[in-house]
Write a protein that holds these residues in place. Structure first.
Motif, PDB file in Angstrom:
ATOM      1  N   ASP A   6      40.928  42.159  30.967  1.00 52.83           N
ATOM      2  CA  ASP A   6      41.876  42.994  30.256  1.00 52.83           C
ATOM      3  C   ASP A   6      41.221  44.204  29.615  1.00 52.83           C
ATOM      4  N   LEU A   7      39.943  44.428  29.825  1.00 53.12           N
ATOM      5  CA  LEU A   7      39.258  45.555  29.219  1.00 53.12           C
ATOM      6  C   LEU A   7      39.589  46.830  29.970  1.00 53.12           C
ATOM      7  N   SER A   8      39.115  47.949  29.462  1.00 55.13           N
ATOM      8  CA  SER A   8      39.388  49.283  29.981  1.00 55.13           C
ATOM      9  C   SER A   8      39.389  49.333  31.506  1.00 55.13           C
ATOM     10  N   GLY A   9      40.552  49.554  32.102  1.00 51.82           N
ATOM     11  CA  GLY A   9      40.658  49.660  33.554  1.00 51.82           C
ATOM     12  C   GLY A   9      40.563  48.340  34.289  1.00 51.82           C
ATOM     13  N   GLY A  10      40.391  47.249  33.583  1.00 55.39           N
ATOM     14  CA  GLY A  10      40.162  45.958  34.217  1.00 55.39           C
ATOM     15  C   GLY A  10      41.293  45.489  35.104  1.00 55.39           C
ATOM     16  N   ALA A  11      42.535  45.672  34.679  1.00 52.46           N
ATOM     17  CA  ALA A  11      43.667  45.198  35.470  1.00 52.46           C
ATOM     18  C   ALA A  11      43.734  45.917  36.815  1.00 52.46           C
ATOM     19  N   VAL A  12      43.474  47.209  36.829  1.00 54.00           N
ATOM     20  CA  VAL A  12      43.471  47.986  38.071  1.00 54.00           C
ATOM     21  C   VAL A  12      42.372  47.484  38.992  1.00 54.00           C
ATOM     22  N   VAL A 126      40.268  54.306  45.870  1.00 53.85           N
ATOM     23  CA  VAL A 126      41.284  53.615  45.065  1.00 53.85           C
ATOM     24  C   VAL A 126      40.924  53.665  43.582  1.00 53.85           C
ATOM     25  N   LEU A 127      39.679  53.364  43.250  1.00 57.20           N
ATOM     26  CA  LEU A 127      39.278  53.339  41.839  1.00 57.20           C
ATOM     27  C   LEU A 127      39.199  54.748  41.256  1.00 57.20           C
ATOM     28  N   ALA A 128      38.798  55.730  42.060  1.00 56.35           N
ATOM     29  CA  ALA A 128      38.746  57.108  41.575  1.00 56.35           C
ATOM     30  C   ALA A 128      40.138  57.598  41.190  1.00 56.35           C
ATOM     31  N   GLY A 129      41.157  57.115  41.872  1.00 59.47           N
ATOM     32  CA  GLY A 129      42.536  57.453  41.529  1.00 59.47           C
ATOM     33  C   GLY A 129      42.937  56.976  40.149  1.00 59.47           C
ATOM     34  N   HIS A 130      42.151  56.081  39.579  1.00 61.44           N
ATOM     35  CA  HIS A 130      42.405  55.558  38.226  1.00 61.44           C
ATOM     36  C   HIS A 130      41.291  55.964  37.267  1.00 61.44           C
ATOM     37  N   GLY A 131      40.516  56.975  37.651  1.00 60.74           N
ATOM     38  CA  GLY A 131      39.478  57.500  36.768  1.00 60.74           C
ATOM     39  C   GLY A 131      38.203  56.684  36.712  1.00 60.74           C
ATOM     40  N   CYS A 146      25.691  44.294  54.576  1.00 60.50           N
ATOM     41  CA  CYS A 146      26.167  43.997  53.225  1.00 60.50           C
ATOM     42  C   CYS A 146      26.526  45.278  52.476  1.00 60.50           C
ATOM     43  N   LEU A 147      27.673  45.263  51.818  1.00 60.61           N
ATOM     44  CA  LEU A 147      28.107  46.336  50.923  1.00 60.61           C
ATOM     45  C   LEU A 147      27.848  45.900  49.488  1.00 60.61           C
ATOM     46  N   ARG A 148      27.241  46.785  48.704  1.00 64.26           N
ATOM     47  CA  ARG A 148      27.104  46.575  47.254  1.00 64.26           C
ATOM     48  C   ARG A 148      27.780  47.740  46.571  1.00 64.26           C
ATOM     49  N   PHE A 149      28.688  47.449  45.645  1.00 57.91           N
ATOM     50  CA  PHE A 149      29.501  48.458  44.962  1.00 57.91           C
ATOM     51  C   PHE A 149      29.390  48.224  43.464  1.00 57.91           C
ATOM     52  N   ALA A 150      29.237  49.304  42.693  1.00 59.00           N
ATOM     53  CA  ALA A 150      29.154  49.183  41.234  1.00 59.00           C
ATOM     54  C   ALA A 150      29.928  50.326  40.592  1.00 59.00           C
ATOM     55  N   ALA A 151      30.499  50.042  39.405  1.00 62.48           N
ATOM     56  CA  ALA A 151      31.224  51.068  38.660  1.00 62.48           C
ATOM     57  C   ALA A 151      31.133  50.783  37.171  1.00 62.48           C
ATOM     58  N   ASP A 152      31.053  51.839  36.390  1.00 65.22           N
ATOM     59  CA  ASP A 152      31.068  51.764  34.933  1.00 65.22           C
ATOM     60  C   ASP A 152      32.486  52.074  34.486  1.00 65.22           C
ATOM     61  N   LEU A 153      33.188  51.062  33.960  1.00 67.47           N
ATOM     62  CA  LEU A 153      34.559  51.251  33.521  1.00 67.47           C
ATOM     63  C   LEU A 153      34.636  51.785  32.104  1.00 67.47           C
ATOM     64  N   GLY A 154      33.497  51.839  31.418  1.00 69.60           N
ATOM     65  CA  GLY A 154      33.499  52.303  30.036  1.00 69.60           C
ATOM     66  C   GLY A 154      34.194  51.291  29.149  1.00 69.60           C
ATOM     67  N   GLY A 155      34.724  51.747  28.071  1.00 64.55           N
ATOM     68  CA  GLY A 155      35.439  50.860  27.168  1.00 64.55           C
ATOM     69  C   GLY A 155      34.498  50.009  26.343  1.00 64.55           C
TER      70      GLY A 155
END
Length: 186
Positions: A6-12, A126-131, A146-155
């Motif tokens: 439920d944290l910043s951007g988590g639901a998306v 998809v995630l860029a569309g939500h900032g 293998c794909l490795r993906f990482a993102a900083d959602l902030g919050g």
């Protein structure tokens, strides 16, 4: 569902990961350096006293979330969402995701690598569309593409205190830290 969802951007993020067939894994904030567990994170911190240290969750593509045994039971896509080191090195809400193509047989299979690259591009879009800005690479995991993906959602990151440290220590040896096994929406 754990509070990190439920944290910043988590639901998306949770919705996007389910749509692409990823299973939610326990978001261990730290792992002991040199431990027997095949999980690994790319950021390291020395221990205060004595030898060893800790591997820390953080933005970057130097990590392994999947255990080799999980591939044999069909778990080939996993993600974790929770506390980690953000892009600036401070605590943040971090997404780590790993997908393996079990049919690739080896990393030179261009079809498998291309498919995972398309998946990385789709997740990024998809995630860029939500900032949410993501970074990703396609490489190898146990000789498989293998794909490795990482993102900083902030919050606000999850708090790390004695209770969290105890939870981490008690879960490192467990075999299946899957916390969300719901069927993705069609």
């Amino acid at each position: 569902m754990p509070p990190s969802a439920d944290l910043s951007g988590g639901a998306v993020v949770v919705q996007a990961m389910r749509r692409y067939g990823f299973e939610r894994l326990l978001d261990l904030p730290a792992l002991p350096v040199g431990g027997a567990d095949p999980l690994r994170y790319g950021h390291h911190a020395p221990a205060r006293h004595g030898r060893g240290g800790w591997q820390l969750r953080g933005v970057g593509t130097e990590f392994d979330l999947l255990r080799p045994g999980w591939l044999r039971i069909g778990l080939t896509r996993g993600y974790s969402l929770g506390w980690g080191l953000g892009g600036d090195g401070s605590g943040s809400t971090v997404l780590l995701a790993q997908a393996v193509d079990p049919t690739s047989g080896h990393t030179t299979n261009e079809t498998a690598a291309d498919g995972l690259a398309r998946l990385g591009q789709e997740l990024e879009t998809v995630l860029a569309g939500h900032g949410v800005a993501g970074v990703w690479t396609v490489g190898a995991f146990r000789r498989l593409a293998c794909l490795r993906f990482a993102a900083d959602l902030g919050g606000t990151p999850l708090p790390l205190g004695p209770a969290t440290a105890g939870r981490v220590a008690s879960t490192v040896g467990r075999r299946m830290p899957v916390v969300d096994r719901e069927v993705p929406d069609a």
